[in-house]
Design a protein around this motif. Structure first.
Motif, PDB file in Angstrom:
ATOM      1  N   VAL A  40      35.242  25.809  35.371  1.00  0.00           N
ATOM      2  CA  VAL A  40      34.041  25.492  36.172  1.00  0.00           C
ATOM      3  C   VAL A  40      33.918  23.981  36.333  1.00  0.00           C
ATOM      4  O   VAL A  40      33.640  23.464  37.425  1.00  0.00           O
ATOM      5  N   ALA A  41      34.128  23.258  35.252  1.00  0.00           N
ATOM      6  CA  ALA A  41      34.008  21.795  35.310  1.00  0.00           C
ATOM      7  C   ALA A  41      35.066  21.204  36.246  1.00  0.00           C
ATOM      8  O   ALA A  41      34.766  20.337  37.074  1.00  0.00           O
ATOM      9  N   LEU A  42      36.304  21.709  36.142  1.00  0.00           N
ATOM     10  CA  LEU A  42      37.392  21.184  36.981  1.00  0.00           C
ATOM     11  C   LEU A  42      37.101  21.390  38.463  1.00  0.00           C
ATOM     12  O   LEU A  42      37.513  20.585  39.300  1.00  0.00           O
ATOM     13  N   LEU A  43      36.394  22.497  38.767  1.00  0.00           N
ATOM     14  CA  LEU A  43      36.107  22.802  40.168  1.00  0.00           C
ATOM     15  C   LEU A  43      34.832  22.104  40.653  1.00  0.00           C
ATOM     16  O   LEU A  43      34.463  22.219  41.817  1.00  0.00           O
ATOM     17  N   SER A  44      34.159  21.403  39.775  1.00  0.00           N
ATOM     18  CA  SER A  44      32.912  20.706  40.150  1.00  0.00           C
ATOM     19  C   SER A  44      33.181  19.219  40.324  1.00  0.00           C
ATOM     20  O   SER A  44      34.244  18.720  39.946  1.00  0.00           O
ATOM     21  N   GLU A  45      32.178  18.537  40.850  1.00  0.00           N
ATOM     22  CA  GLU A  45      32.359  17.103  41.110  1.00  0.00           C
ATOM     23  C   GLU A  45      32.627  16.361  39.806  1.00  0.00           C
ATOM     24  O   GLU A  45      31.932  16.542  38.819  1.00  0.00           O
ATOM     25  N   ARG A  46      33.648  15.526  39.845  1.00  0.00           N
ATOM     26  CA  ARG A  46      34.014  14.769  38.646  1.00  0.00           C
ATOM     27  C   ARG A  46      33.050  13.598  38.454  1.00  0.00           C
ATOM     28  O   ARG A  46      32.365  13.170  39.377  1.00  0.00           O
ATOM     29  N   PRO A 352      37.599  18.594  30.554  1.00  0.00           N
ATOM     30  CA  PRO A 352      36.408  18.527  31.393  1.00  0.00           C
ATOM     31  C   PRO A 352      35.304  19.452  30.889  1.00  0.00           C
ATOM     32  O   PRO A 352      35.576  20.553  30.392  1.00  0.00           O
ATOM     33  N   HIS A 353      34.066  18.986  31.033  1.00  0.00           N
ATOM     34  CA  HIS A 353      32.905  19.752  30.593  1.00  0.00           C
ATOM     35  C   HIS A 353      31.797  19.453  31.594  1.00  0.00           C
ATOM     36  O   HIS A 353      31.669  18.300  32.027  1.00  0.00           O
TER      37      HIS A 353
END
Ligand code: SAM
Length: 370
Positions: A40-46, A352-353
């Motif tokens: 989920v984190a990887l697919l969200s804005e960094r 990522p989190h």
């Protein structure tokens, strides 16, 4: 405008979907129950960090702090030193301060000085404004994944060191290393000529000309795998920040994506290229010198396996003995800012989190004993 869903040229399996399929298959096994939240984190804005440019004349630090940012390098976890701990992770930090896994005293980890990187607090996804030029035209900060600063800190550059940045473009980590202002001589290399040009532009936007002179800095575009043949046993510190599957980019951008069908061969050859680059970096370091290997992928094949093979081949083929430097002091210091993968047997990895959407960054530090 062509409606995308009707465009005849649109590929059925865009590289981003192929990347997701591949990661689902491999990382669900490798990361187990951690994978759904990392996914989920990887697919969200960094999240970005602002690497402070010590060469700039503008006092940007106070301005950024007024916006609510803090320098993560000085916001270290002091609780890890106190005995009142509750979680398993905390207690491992406390016991590690006293002794290593084998019960021996651990030498303190020397971090490269004067590297500062500002971040917004956990779960705050405010974006940084673009940096502005000061009266000399130098920009006040450089936006990069804050976790990318960790391999530069871990390198532990000290006064007068001879340093090699083997895969340097487009220059984020080079810039972080230059912030230490203590490097004796810096060799910056990247085999891609176009990316090396970008690196040069970055350096000219951030660093005064007198620090970029030939007696301080050399920029080259050689194939890094051959470096050991050119300059052996030379550098006090070597950063080997290799090309990898760049997991975040591969999931979010179809352009220039390593999961494109026509790049399958290149992708499959990555671990071999990474191994050759790391071995070249090891050869380039002097006995007693230290090497940091880093990637921005979660892949065990590109991380731990490459380091394991390099340690073995360095000994068997080149007679070089290496010691793995324990980076747990670094993870303990910065665990307020980053989430680290638990229980890696070799190296450390920022995962990522959603509340701290940095990384992935894997890093492993090696010391040449011979
Ligand atoms: N260190 C850079 C930074 O912080 O901005 C990022 C480096 S990027 C992960 C990997 C780099 O390796 C790419 O710029 C690529 O051009 C370079 N590269 C690929 N193959 C190489 C080789 N054989 N020798 C040297 N550099 C290589």
């Amino acid at each position: 405008r062509v409606k995308e869903k009707w465009a005849a040229t649109r590929t059925k399996h865009p590289p981003t979907s192929l990347a997701l399929q591949h990661f689902d298959a491999t990382y669900s096994i490798q990361l187990g129950k951690l994978w759904p939240s990392v996914r989920v984190a990887l697919l969200s804005e960094r999240k970005y960090g602002a690497l402070l440019n010590n060469f700039s004349h503008e006092a940007v630090l106070a301005g950024l702090e007024a916006q609510g940012c803090r320098d993560f390098t000085s916001d270290t976890d002091t609780e890890a030193q106190t005995p009142e701990v509750s979680t398993e992770e905390e207690s491992s930090c406390v016991s590690m301060k006293k002794s290593g896994a084998d019960g021996q005293q651990l030498p303190p980890l020397q971090l490269s000085p004067h590297i500062k990187c500002l971040v917004f607090p956990r779960a705050d996804i405010t974006r940084f404004k673009p940096a502005r030029p000061d009266m000399c035209g130098l920009l006040g900060y450089y936006l990069m994944d804050a976790a990318s600063v960790l391999p530069c800190l871990a390198l532990g550059v000290q006064e007068g060191h001879n340093v090699l940045d083997l895969c340097a473009a487009s220059g984020g980590k080079t810039l972080a290393l230059l912030q230490t202002q203590c490097i004796g001589f810096l060799c910056v290399n990247d085999s891609s000529v176009s990316r090396t040009l970008r690196l040069k532009k970055v350096l000219h936007s951030y660093v005064p000309k007198q620090f970029l002179k030939d007696e301080k800095l050399r920029i080259t575009s050689f194939d890094g795998t051959k470096w050991g043949e050119i300059e052996r046993d030379t550098f006090d510190r070597v950063l080997v920040d290799v090309p990898c599957t760049t997991d975040r980019h591969s999931l979010l951008e179809d352009d220039n994506n390593i999961f494109s069908k026509n790049r399958t061969g290149e992708r499959r050859k990555l671990p071999q290229l990474q191994l050759e680059l790391l071995l070249a970096g090891i050869e380039a370091a002097c006995p007693g010198g230290e090497i940091v290997y880093s990637t921005c992928t979660l892949s065990q094949t590109q991380n731990l396996s490459v380091v394991e093979q390099a340690i073995y081949l360095a000994r068997e083929k080149h007679g070089i003995n290496l010691q793995v430097v324990d980076l747990r002091p670094l993870t303990c210091m910065f665990r307020k800012t980053f989430h680290f993968a638990p229980d890696l047997h070799l190296g450390e990895m920022v995962i990522p989190h959603l509340a701290a959407n940095f990384g992935p960054i894997y890093m492993c530090k090696l010391r040449r004993l011979t």
